[in-house]
Design an enzyme around this catalytic site. Structure first.
Site, PDB file in Angstrom:
ATOM      1  N   ARG A  93      -7.667   6.757  15.942  1.00 12.28           N
ATOM      2  CA  ARG A  93      -6.682   6.519  15.003  1.00 12.28           C
ATOM      3  C   ARG A  93      -6.337   8.104  14.957  1.00 12.28           C
TER       4      ARG A  93
ATOM      5  N   TYR B  29     -14.727  -2.898  16.333  1.00  7.52           N
ATOM      6  CA  TYR B  29     -14.720  -4.271  17.872  1.00  7.52           C
ATOM      7  C   TYR B  29     -15.078  -2.900  18.268  1.00  7.52           C
TER       8      TYR B  29
ATOM      9  N   THR C 281       6.204   2.773  12.567  1.00  7.86           N
ATOM     10  CA  THR C 281       5.118   3.063  13.428  1.00  7.86           C
ATOM     11  C   THR C 281       5.252   3.615  14.469  1.00  7.86           C
ATOM     12  N   ASP C 282       3.502   4.106  14.834  1.00 10.30           N
ATOM     13  CA  ASP C 282       3.679   4.811  15.824  1.00 10.30           C
ATOM     14  C   ASP C 282       2.658   3.733  16.855  1.00 10.30           C
ATOM     15  N   GLU C 283       2.794   2.094  16.694  1.00  8.70           N
ATOM     16  CA  GLU C 283       1.717   1.984  17.434  1.00  8.70           C
ATOM     17  C   GLU C 283       3.241   1.147  18.183  1.00  8.70           C
TER      18      GLU C 283
ATOM     19  N   PHE D 234       0.988  -0.853  -0.010  1.00  4.65           N
ATOM     20  CA  PHE D 234      -0.195   0.032  -0.194  1.00  4.65           C
ATOM     21  C   PHE D 234       0.911   1.755  -0.501  1.00  4.65           C
TER      22      PHE D 234
ATOM     23  N   TYR E 217       2.061  -7.292  15.930  1.00  5.26           N
ATOM     24  CA  TYR E 217       3.058  -6.563  14.961  1.00  5.26           C
ATOM     25  C   TYR E 217       3.863  -5.561  15.670  1.00  5.26           C
TER      26      TYR E 217
ATOM     27  N   ASN F 196      -1.443   5.935  11.344  1.00  4.46           N
ATOM     28  CA  ASN F 196      -2.189   5.070  10.790  1.00  4.46           C
ATOM     29  C   ASN F 196      -2.613   5.925   9.081  1.00  4.46           C
TER      30      ASN F 196
ATOM     31  N   SER G  83       7.367  -6.395  17.027  1.00  2.00           N
ATOM     32  CA  SER G  83       8.057  -6.789  16.114  1.00  2.00           C
ATOM     33  C   SER G  83       8.979  -5.457  15.006  1.00  2.00           C
ATOM     34  N   LYS G  84       8.245  -4.428  15.183  1.00  2.15           N
ATOM     35  CA  LYS G  84       8.571  -3.161  14.373  1.00  2.15           C
ATOM     36  C   LYS G  84       9.503  -2.298  15.936  1.00  2.15           C
TER      37      LYS G  84
ATOM     38  N   ASP H 115      12.841 -11.918  -1.332  1.00  7.10           N
ATOM     39  CA  ASP H 115      12.943 -11.123   0.486  1.00  7.10           C
ATOM     40  C   ASP H 115      13.505 -10.942   0.911  1.00  7.10           C
TER      41      ASP H 115
ATOM     42  N   ALA I  41       9.156  -3.087   3.727  1.00 10.16           N
ATOM     43  CA  ALA I  41       8.887  -4.193   3.427  1.00 10.16           C
ATOM     44  C   ALA I  41       8.481  -4.905   4.761  1.00 10.16           C
TER      45      ALA I  41
ATOM     46  N   LEU J 136      -9.045  -1.491   8.904  1.00 13.11           N
ATOM     47  CA  LEU J 136     -10.588  -0.736   8.262  1.00 13.11           C
ATOM     48  C   LEU J 136     -11.049   0.487   7.899  1.00 13.11           C
TER      49      LEU J 136
HETATM   50  P1  NAD Z   1       1.197  -3.390   3.396  1.00 12.63           P
HETATM   51  O1  NAD Z   1       0.852  -4.834   3.999  1.00 12.63           O
HETATM   52  O2  NAD Z   1       0.350  -3.044   2.040  1.00 12.63           O
HETATM   53  O3  NAD Z   1       2.778  -3.877   2.402  1.00 12.63           O
HETATM   54  C1  NAD Z   1       3.539  -4.804   2.876  1.00 12.63           C
HETATM   55  C2  NAD Z   1       4.379  -4.992   1.483  1.00 12.63           C
HETATM   56  O4  NAD Z   1       5.667  -5.450   2.033  1.00 12.63           O
HETATM   57  C3  NAD Z   1       3.815  -5.730   0.327  1.00 12.63           C
HETATM   58  O5  NAD Z   1       3.963  -5.293  -0.582  1.00 12.63           O
HETATM   59  C4  NAD Z   1       4.354  -7.647   0.579  1.00 12.63           C
HETATM   60  O6  NAD Z   1       4.762  -7.577  -0.497  1.00 12.63           O
HETATM   61  C5  NAD Z   1       5.954  -7.074   1.625  1.00 12.63           C
HETATM   62  N1  NAD Z   1       6.834  -7.442   1.443  1.00 12.63           N
HETATM   63  C6  NAD Z   1       5.992  -8.684   3.138  1.00 12.63           C
HETATM   64  N2  NAD Z   1       7.731  -9.308   3.408  1.00 12.63           N
HETATM   65  C7  NAD Z   1       8.351  -9.586   3.417  1.00 12.63           C
HETATM   66  C8  NAD Z   1       9.603  -9.627   2.594  1.00 12.63           C
HETATM   67  N3  NAD Z   1      10.031 -10.651   3.395  1.00 12.63           N
HETATM   68  N4  NAD Z   1      10.522  -9.280   1.790  1.00 12.63           N
HETATM   69  C9  NAD Z   1      10.290  -8.558   0.700  1.00 12.63           C
HETATM   70  N5  NAD Z   1       9.155  -7.723   0.778  1.00 12.63           N
HETATM   71  C10 NAD Z   1       8.193  -8.382   1.927  1.00 12.63           C
HETATM   72  O7  NAD Z   1       2.349  -2.041   4.260  1.00 12.63           O
HETATM   73  P2  NAD Z   1       1.886  -0.864   4.093  1.00 12.63           P
HETATM   74  O8  NAD Z   1       0.836  -0.400   5.245  1.00 12.63           O
HETATM   75  O9  NAD Z   1       2.658  -0.761   3.091  1.00 12.63           O
HETATM   76  O10 NAD Z   1       2.772  -0.895   5.367  1.00 12.63           O
HETATM   77  C11 NAD Z   1       4.446  -0.449   4.887  1.00 12.63           C
HETATM   78  C12 NAD Z   1       5.368   0.020   5.687  1.00 12.63           C
HETATM   79  O11 NAD Z   1       4.431   1.076   6.554  1.00 12.63           O
HETATM   80  C13 NAD Z   1       5.108  -0.960   7.187  1.00 12.63           C
HETATM   81  O12 NAD Z   1       6.466  -1.714   7.353  1.00 12.63           O
HETATM   82  C14 NAD Z   1       4.786  -1.068   8.613  1.00 12.63           C
HETATM   83  O13 NAD Z   1       4.692  -1.167   9.621  1.00 12.63           O
HETATM   84  C15 NAD Z   1       4.623   1.082   8.251  1.00 12.63           C
HETATM   85  N6  NAD Z   1       3.336   1.807   8.871  1.00 12.63           N
HETATM   86  C16 NAD Z   1       2.247   1.247   7.827  1.00 12.63           C
HETATM   87  C17 NAD Z   1       0.927   1.565   8.466  1.00 12.63           C
HETATM   88  C18 NAD Z   1       0.061   2.229   7.994  1.00 12.63           C
HETATM   89  O14 NAD Z   1      -1.366   2.557   8.415  1.00 12.63           O
HETATM   90  N7  NAD Z   1      -0.115   0.956   6.734  1.00 12.63           N
HETATM   91  C19 NAD Z   1       1.307   2.692   9.427  1.00 12.63           C
HETATM   92  C20 NAD Z   1       2.865   3.027  10.004  1.00 12.63           C
HETATM   93  C21 NAD Z   1       3.187   2.466   9.045  1.00 12.63           C
HETATM   94  O1  DAU Z   2      -0.871   3.330  13.682  1.00 15.09           O
HETATM   95  C1  DAU Z   2      -0.065   2.821  12.539  1.00 15.09           C
HETATM   96  C2  DAU Z   2      -0.799   1.321  12.263  1.00 15.09           C
HETATM   97  O2  DAU Z   2      -2.101   1.686  11.937  1.00 15.09           O
HETATM   98  C3  DAU Z   2       0.033   0.241  11.365  1.00 15.09           C
HETATM   99  O3  DAU Z   2       1.739   0.426  11.658  1.00 15.09           O
HETATM  100  C4  DAU Z   2      -0.315  -0.491  10.491  1.00 15.09           C
HETATM  101  O4  DAU Z   2       0.441  -1.231   9.673  1.00 15.09           O
HETATM  102  C5  DAU Z   2      -1.564  -0.696   9.696  1.00 15.09           C
HETATM  103  O5  DAU Z   2      -1.874  -1.728  10.071  1.00 15.09           O
HETATM  104  C6  DAU Z   2      -2.465   0.241  11.874  1.00 15.09           C
HETATM  105  O6  DAU Z   2      -3.015  -0.394  12.158  1.00 15.09           O
HETATM  106  P1  DAU Z   2      -3.833  -0.504  13.340  1.00 15.09           P
HETATM  107  O7  DAU Z   2      -4.360  -2.091  13.958  1.00 15.09           O
HETATM  108  O8  DAU Z   2      -4.601   0.266  13.705  1.00 15.09           O
HETATM  109  O9  DAU Z   2      -5.546  -0.303  11.833  1.00 15.09           O
HETATM  110  P2  DAU Z   2      -6.702  -1.008  11.076  1.00 15.09           P
HETATM  111  O10 DAU Z   2      -6.798  -0.869  10.120  1.00 15.09           O
HETATM  112  O11 DAU Z   2      -6.382  -3.063  11.653  1.00 15.09           O
HETATM  113  O12 DAU Z   2      -7.586  -1.034  12.912  1.00 15.09           O
HETATM  114  C7  DAU Z   2      -7.705   0.560  12.848  1.00 15.09           C
HETATM  115  C8  DAU Z   2      -9.158   0.834  13.862  1.00 15.09           C
HETATM  116  O13 DAU Z   2     -10.188   0.116  13.234  1.00 15.09           O
HETATM  117  C9  DAU Z   2      -8.490  -0.194  15.249  1.00 15.09           C
HETATM  118  O14 DAU Z   2      -8.754   0.520  16.150  1.00 15.09           O
HETATM  119  C10 DAU Z   2      -9.506  -1.020  14.999  1.00 15.09           C
HETATM  120  C11 DAU Z   2     -10.172  -0.970  14.759  1.00 15.09           C
HETATM  121  N1  DAU Z   2     -10.702  -2.486  13.098  1.00 15.09           N
HETATM  122  C12 DAU Z   2     -10.609  -2.841  12.499  1.00 15.09           C
HETATM  123  C13 DAU Z   2     -10.576  -3.701  11.626  1.00 15.09           C
HETATM  124  C14 DAU Z   2      -9.867  -4.501  10.966  1.00 15.09           C
HETATM  125  C15 DAU Z   2     -12.470  -2.059  13.374  1.00 15.09           C
HETATM  126  O15 DAU Z   2     -12.666  -2.135  14.929  1.00 15.09           O
HETATM  127  N2  DAU Z   2     -12.517  -3.019  13.051  1.00 15.09           N
HETATM  128  C16 DAU Z   2     -12.462  -4.115  11.875  1.00 15.09           C
HETATM  129  O16 DAU Z   2     -12.773  -4.681  10.723  1.00 15.09           O
END
Ligand code: NAD
Ligand code: DAU
Length: 369
Positions: free
Chosen positions: A226, A219, A137-139, A16, A162, A191, A165-166, A64, A87, A202
């Site tokens: 967020r 949930y 991430t802020d998590e 994404f 998750y 987020n 690990s971050k 990978d 990744a 979400l």
């Molecule tokens: P995503 O799950 O959409 O994409 C992850 C990508 O990494 C995928 O293309 C997947 O194929 C690739 N990947 C997974 N394992 C791999 C491996 N072993 N080797 C190579 N590629 C691999 O994730 P995203 O939501 O785009 O998040 C990207 C980064 O930003 C992550 O590090 C996540 O922790 C961080 N982040 C995301 C959010 C969010 O809201 N989505 C917020 C804060 C931080």
């Molecule tokens: O804060 C940054 C993080 O945001 C990133 O590091 C993560 O990669 C990303 O997935 C996201 O984590 P969240 O757990 O906050 O995102 P998610 O979209 O899974 O959930 C957002 C909120 O919505 C959370 O409080 C859980 C709630 N939720 C989620 C889903 C999927 C629901 O209530 N119902 C749902 O079906």
């Protein structure tokens, strides 16, 4: 960072944020080269970068980040002067059911990448301009109560496999900077939302379910908060940090758009209903169901982005309501993408085009707890 003819290794560029960032970089820095290393797990979709195949600035490597041999090969065959490491296994709910994939990619993968980057940086005479940008991430900071904000110095207190690990990955990035001098920077953002997000998260899940008249699982009581950041604003922050951020520094990046989950879901219902011309008696708010809470569910995230605002001049340009509306439009306007992601058609395409076992299909680890 050198501002001309830079070659950037982006990991996770088919996900994404990664796909949005690759496009953003190629559009905003003509002449730069992007090497996208992605394992194409369930979350990685080459269709997210459709149209770039013939771009001379773009190279895709299917692989990978845990593969040390492949990393060595990539660093040896390209003059990489920046790494943007995205990744990861990114979904909290999946980490609850299967944590080991998260340990492998997010911790081991990050360390392998750091080791390969360090080796290449040393071999090239330790150029000052090299950057390793680790996207976190802020998590990692755990949960806030009703008041206060996360800042860069907030103590780590992760709740889920998750976020643990971050957090571990962040510590290793700092260790590689302090111990070996690698010019590394960390961003911790809130987020993200926007186009190409896998519909397990979400916002896309609720958009698609509302559009299709399916139940909307909230949930707990929906009061968790967020701080929503439009992906385009995040990409702009990443490029700024890559070019102007100080090695060893951390930057917290937030959208300044705190919402409870219930508020977000209700807004999505309204936006979807407006677009689909639904009558009040067809309102999708009636599809909301309060379901069992996520274990270890963090109550509230909110970021004080003062550092990146004052030091680098960044601020979010998109307001939540209009960017959420754009996101709703994107999902409604791209049924083929949605269908391919859900049906697994893109996975068949990957198998046909790359002819290798998919990383996401390797032995299912986890489900231990
Ligand atoms: P995503 O799950 O959409 O994409 C992850 C990508 O990494 C995928 O293309 C997947 O194929 C690739 N990947 C997974 N394992 C791999 C491996 N072993 N080797 C190579 N590629 C691999 O994730 P995203 O939501 O785009 O998040 C990207 C980064 O930003 C992550 O590090 C996540 O922790 C961080 N982040 C995301 C959010 C969010 O809201 N989505 C917020 C804060 C931080
Ligand atoms: O804060 C940054 C993080 O945001 C990133 O590091 C993560 O990669 C990303 O997935 C996201 O984590 P969240 O757990 O906050 O995102 P998610 O979209 O899974 O959930 C957002 C909120 O919505 C959370 O409080 C859980 C709630 N939720 C989620 C889903 C999927 C629901 O209530 N119902 C749902 O079906």
């Amino acid at each position: 960072m050198e501002d001309e003819k830079s070659t950037i290794l982006v990991t996770g560029g088919c996900g994404f944020i990664g796909s949005n960032f690759v496009r953003y970089l190629l559009q905003n820095r003509p002449g730069w080269k992007v090497i996208n290393l992605d394992a194409l797990t369930y979350a990685g979709n080459p269709a997210n970068l459709a149209g770039l195949e013939d771009d001379p600035g773009y190279t895709f490597v299917h692989g990978d980040i845990c593969d040390a041999g492949l990393l060595a090969e990539i660093f040896a065959s390209h003059s990489i002067n920046g790494v943007v490491h995205l990744a990861a296994e990114s979904h909290v709910d999946r980490s609850i059911h299967g944590p080991m994939d998260f340990v492998r990619t997010n911790v081991e993968g990050t360390c392998r990448l750091l080791a390969a980057a360090l080796k290449s940086w040393r071999r090239r005479g330790e150029p000052e301009s090299f950057r390793f940008l680790h996207v976190s991430t802020d998590e990692v900071f755990g949960s806030l109560g009703p008041q206060g904000f996360f800042i860069e110095s907030t103590a780590y207190d992760p709740s889920s496999p998750y976020s643990a690990s971050k957090a571990a990955a962040d510590h290793f990035v700092r260790a590689w900077h302090r111990t070996y001098g690698l010019p590394a920077i960390i961003t911790n953002c809130s987020n993200n939302y926007g186009p190409y997000q896998f519909p397990e998260k979400l916002i896309p899940l609720m958009i698609l379910n509302a559009a299709e008249g399916k139940q909307l699982p909230v949930y707990g009581d929906g009061s968790n908060v967020r701080d929503w950041l439009y992906v385009d604003d995040h990409c702009r922050a990443l490029l700024l940090v890559l070019e102007k951020g100080r090695p060893g520094r951390t930057y917290a990046v937030g959208g300044g758009a705190e919402q409870t989950n219930l508020e977000v879901v209700r807004l999505i219902c309204r936006l979807v209903d407006e677009r689909l011309g639904r009558r009040p008696d067809q309102a999708s708010q009636g599809l909301i169901r309060f379901v069992e809470d996520r274990p270890g569910h963090d109550l509230r995230y909110a970021i004080d982005s003062s550092r990146i605002r004052s030091e680098l001049g960044w601020r979010p340009r998109h307001d939540f309501l209009s960017a959420l509306g754009k996101t709703v439009d994107w999902y409604l306007d791209n049924p083929d993408w949605v269908e391919s992601v859900r049906s697994g058609a893109y996975r068949n395409w990957i198998a046909a085009n790359y002819g290798r076992r998919l990383a996401g299909e390797e032995e299912a680890s986890g489900r231990e707890p």
